[in-house]
Scaffold this active site. Structure first.
Site, PDB file in Angstrom:
ATOM      1  N   TYR A  71       0.842  -1.215   0.000  1.00 28.40           N
ATOM      2  CA  TYR A  71       0.000   0.000   0.000  1.00 28.40           C
ATOM      3  C   TYR A  71       0.870   1.256   0.000  1.00 28.40           C
ATOM      4  O   TYR A  71       0.516   2.263  -0.611  1.00 28.40           O
ATOM      5  CB  TYR A  71      -0.963  -0.024   1.195  1.00 28.40           C
ATOM      6  CG  TYR A  71      -2.204  -0.831   0.881  1.00 28.40           C
ATOM      7  CD1 TYR A  71      -2.284  -2.182   1.201  1.00 28.40           C
ATOM      8  CD2 TYR A  71      -3.276  -0.256   0.191  1.00 28.40           C
ATOM      9  CE1 TYR A  71      -3.401  -2.930   0.865  1.00 28.40           C
ATOM     10  CE2 TYR A  71      -4.401  -1.000  -0.145  1.00 28.40           C
ATOM     11  CZ  TYR A  71      -4.460  -2.335   0.187  1.00 28.40           C
ATOM     12  OH  TYR A  71      -5.556  -3.080  -0.170  1.00 28.40           O
ATOM     13  N   ARG A  74       1.756   1.975  -3.432  1.00 25.39           N
ATOM     14  CA  ARG A  74       0.599   2.507  -4.181  1.00 25.39           C
ATOM     15  C   ARG A  74       0.347   3.968  -3.790  1.00 25.39           C
ATOM     16  O   ARG A  74      -0.011   4.804  -4.615  1.00 25.39           O
ATOM     17  CB  ARG A  74      -0.646   1.651  -3.903  1.00 25.39           C
ATOM     18  CG  ARG A  74      -0.586   0.288  -4.571  1.00 25.39           C
ATOM     19  CD  ARG A  74      -1.795  -0.559  -4.223  1.00 25.39           C
ATOM     20  NE  ARG A  74      -3.021  -0.047  -4.843  1.00 25.39           N
ATOM     21  CZ  ARG A  74      -4.245  -0.464  -4.508  1.00 25.39           C
ATOM     22  NH1 ARG A  74      -4.393  -1.371  -3.551  1.00 25.39           N
ATOM     23  NH2 ARG A  74      -5.315   0.022  -5.104  1.00 25.39           N
ATOM     24  N   ASN A 106     -12.724   3.592  -6.433  1.00 27.46           N
ATOM     25  CA  ASN A 106     -11.281   3.841  -6.396  1.00 27.46           C
ATOM     26  C   ASN A 106     -10.865   4.375  -5.028  1.00 27.46           C
ATOM     27  O   ASN A 106     -11.618   5.075  -4.367  1.00 27.46           O
ATOM     28  CB  ASN A 106     -10.889   4.849  -7.492  1.00 27.46           C
ATOM     29  CG  ASN A 106     -11.265   4.333  -8.872  1.00 27.46           C
ATOM     30  OD1 ASN A 106     -11.406   3.137  -9.075  1.00 27.46           O
ATOM     31  ND2 ASN A 106     -11.469   5.242  -9.812  1.00 27.46           N
ATOM     32  N   VAL A 107      -9.656   4.040  -4.662  1.00 28.74           N
ATOM     33  CA  VAL A 107      -9.129   4.453  -3.346  1.00 28.74           C
ATOM     34  C   VAL A 107      -8.000   5.477  -3.524  1.00 28.74           C
ATOM     35  O   VAL A 107      -7.286   5.794  -2.576  1.00 28.74           O
ATOM     36  CB  VAL A 107      -8.629   3.205  -2.563  1.00 28.74           C
ATOM     37  CG1 VAL A 107      -9.798   2.280  -2.236  1.00 28.74           C
ATOM     38  CG2 VAL A 107      -7.538   2.446  -3.335  1.00 28.74           C
ATOM     39  N   HIS A 123     -14.961   2.255  -1.317  1.00 37.94           N
ATOM     40  CA  HIS A 123     -13.924   1.287  -0.914  1.00 37.94           C
ATOM     41  C   HIS A 123     -12.827   1.954  -0.092  1.00 37.94           C
ATOM     42  O   HIS A 123     -11.784   1.355   0.151  1.00 37.94           O
ATOM     43  CB  HIS A 123     -13.300   0.592  -2.141  1.00 37.94           C
ATOM     44  CG  HIS A 123     -14.250  -0.351  -2.819  1.00 37.94           C
ATOM     45  ND1 HIS A 123     -14.032  -0.876  -4.068  1.00 37.94           N
ATOM     46  CD2 HIS A 123     -15.452  -0.854  -2.425  1.00 37.94           C
ATOM     47  CE1 HIS A 123     -15.036  -1.671  -4.394  1.00 37.94           C
ATOM     48  NE2 HIS A 123     -15.910  -1.664  -3.424  1.00 37.94           N
ATOM     49  N   CYS A 151      -1.125   1.956  16.738  1.00 39.29           N
ATOM     50  CA  CYS A 151      -2.056   2.951  17.293  1.00 39.29           C
ATOM     51  C   CYS A 151      -1.756   3.093  18.794  1.00 39.29           C
ATOM     52  O   CYS A 151      -1.168   2.194  19.409  1.00 39.29           O
ATOM     53  CB  CYS A 151      -3.475   2.439  17.080  1.00 39.29           C
ATOM     54  SG  CYS A 151      -4.759   3.486  17.801  1.00 39.29           S
ATOM     55  N   CYS A 153      -3.696   2.574  20.990  1.00 42.45           N
ATOM     56  CA  CYS A 153      -4.394   1.459  21.673  1.00 42.45           C
ATOM     57  C   CYS A 153      -3.612   0.156  21.517  1.00 42.45           C
ATOM     58  O   CYS A 153      -4.014  -0.891  22.027  1.00 42.45           O
ATOM     59  CB  CYS A 153      -5.810   1.292  21.105  1.00 42.45           C
ATOM     60  SG  CYS A 153      -5.877   0.548  19.458  1.00 42.45           S
ATOM     61  N   GLY A 190     -15.576   3.171 -16.376  1.00 42.66           N
ATOM     62  CA  GLY A 190     -14.320   2.511 -16.042  1.00 42.66           C
ATOM     63  C   GLY A 190     -14.401   1.469 -14.965  1.00 42.66           C
ATOM     64  O   GLY A 190     -13.503   1.348 -14.129  1.00 42.66           O
ATOM     65  N   SER A 192     -15.334  -2.795 -14.290  1.00 44.11           N
ATOM     66  CA  SER A 192     -15.658  -4.088 -14.915  1.00 44.11           C
ATOM     67  C   SER A 192     -16.982  -4.618 -14.388  1.00 44.11           C
ATOM     68  O   SER A 192     -17.529  -5.587 -14.890  1.00 44.11           O
ATOM     69  CB  SER A 192     -14.537  -5.091 -14.592  1.00 44.11           C
ATOM     70  OG  SER A 192     -14.389  -5.177 -13.177  1.00 44.11           O
TER      71      SER A 192
END
Ligand code: APR
Length: 247
Positions: A71, A74, A106-107, A123, A151, A153, A190, A192
């Site tokens: 991630y 990304r 999209n994210v 998402h 975190c 926590c 865009g 699928s």
């Protein structure tokens, strides 16, 4: 099913007369920004993994460092790119139609960076973070870490995205289905149309009397149910529609 110039003209006519436009976008709208679609994203270093290994709670628990670094790469990619003419065209359409509701799968946050407002990121967003156990929101997590930070926590921090097998944010889902029911026109760009429940949204609009326009260089699961299929990249088709809408 009209395509080409006749299709564009028809789309412009429907948009000029629509009262409530519902828009669903997928990874294809970001392709021309240089963001690979979800399944392309596993290129190079990540080619040996499948999304189910990386984009799942189990994958994260099993190998938090691997998932975290995927991630992170990304996020770096998203920071390097810009929204494309397709994103900007949707900003313009939002200004023109009387009611507009945009849901993206999209994210990458590119719709928001382009200037779209009230975007429903069904998402999530890879540039937002929460902790795994309690979903405590996290501010400015540094890039380039090899391991997920913790975190206060004690729980590991993760991207604030919906992984395979996880439920979508209930409130966003409810508002998205309510909007699809109200729409008299839907624009599907865009995607699928493979992943539920997002893929059901255009059908909900259709069941409630909306016309469906699809913009995609390829036919999809949704195409046969659409009233208009505009074959082509969204970065070209959407600006052409806006240019004619403005006349
Ligand atoms: N313009 C418009 N559409 C395009 C373009 C383009 N330039 N290039 C490719 N496409 C289309 C492809 O033809 C395909 O139909 O974009 C679609 C991308 O499909 P997917 O990669 O399956 O992405 P998406 O539909 O957004 O996936 C939905 O599934 O992988 C999960 O959570 C992930 O949000 C994602 C969800």
């Amino acid at each position: 099913m009209k395509t080409g110039a006749a299709g564009i003209e028809l789309a412009v006519d429907w948009l000029k007369n629509c009262k409530f436009l519902f828009v669903l976008t997928g990874a294809g709208v970001s392709k021309e920004s240089g963001i690979p679609t979800f399944r392309d994203a596993l290129e190079g270093l990540w080619a040996n993994y499948n999304p189910e290994e990386l984009a799942t709670p189990q994958g994260f628990k099993k190998n938090p460092s691997l998932v975290w670094q995927w991630y992170d790469s990304r996020r770096d990619k998203v920071k390097e790119v810009e929204p494309n003419p397709g994103h900007f065209a949707l900003v313009e359409i939002q200004k023109i139609v009387p009611n507009f509701f945009l849901v993206t799968q999209n994210v990458d946050g590119l719709h928001i960076r382009a200037g779209s407002t009230d975007v429903v990121e069904i998402h999530g967003n890879i540039s937002r973070f929460k902790c795994f156990d309690k979903h405590h929101e996290q501010a400015d997590v540094p890039g380039g870490l090899k391991e997920p930070p913790k975190c206060d926590c004690g729980s590991l921090i993760r991207p604030d995205v919906v992984w395979f097998g996880e439920a979508m944010p209930e409130k966003l889902l409810r508002s998205s289905f309510a909007a699809a029911e109200k729409a008299d026109l839907a624009l599907v760009v865009g995607t699928s149309g493979l992943v539920q429940p997002a893929a059901s949204l255009p059908f909900v609009a259709k069941q409630n009397g909306a016309r469906i326009i699809e913009v995609n260089p390829n036919r999809t699961e949704l195409t046969d149910s659409c009233d208009l299929f505009l074959e082509g990249p969204s970065g070209m088709v959407l600006p052409e529609i806006v240019e004619k809408l403005r006349r």
